[in-house]
Design a protein around this motif. Sequence first.
Motif: not given
Length: 153
Positions: A43-53, A71-80, A108-112
């Motif tokens: 569930d890590v992607v869903e967790t980080y989507e909420k966190h990033l929101e 913010y883009n840098v934060r999203v990038f490191f959360d994606m990693i 393909k989804r935002d914010p990624f």
Amino acid sequence: MKSEDAIFNMYVYHYATKGKWCNKPLYYYRMNAESATHRYDVDVVETYEKHLELIYEFYAEKSYPDFENDYNVRVFFDMIYCIVNKFCHINNPEHYRDRNKEFLRMVKRDPFQHSLESIKTKGFSIPEKILAFCMKKKFFLCMNLLIHIAQSV
């Protein structure tokens, strides 16, 4: 929630009226291969989507000048983190093809998607720049190999 310290720190930095620099190591971080930050997490992607929101809402409301790139840098490191702990994790039972498809759906989804298109990698380390390139080009095989090599060293 993962990275709850980041959300706490946002509020502290924003509302603090004073701060003091202490150049002493007062925090000891012990690396543990079995910790939650290293385990496979479906569930890590869903967790980080909420966190990033939550992060986006906080900083967008406060109108910080460098918010967009930060913010883009934060999203990038959360994606990693998502890639390492889900898509490319050694304990992920999914077939390679399914992990690749799921990775492609995530980017393909935002914010990624927006962050990958907008991120400036100046100041990144060479491995981070390589990962950013692979993520932008959607070279899942390369990311998978690089992560497995890095984890075996």
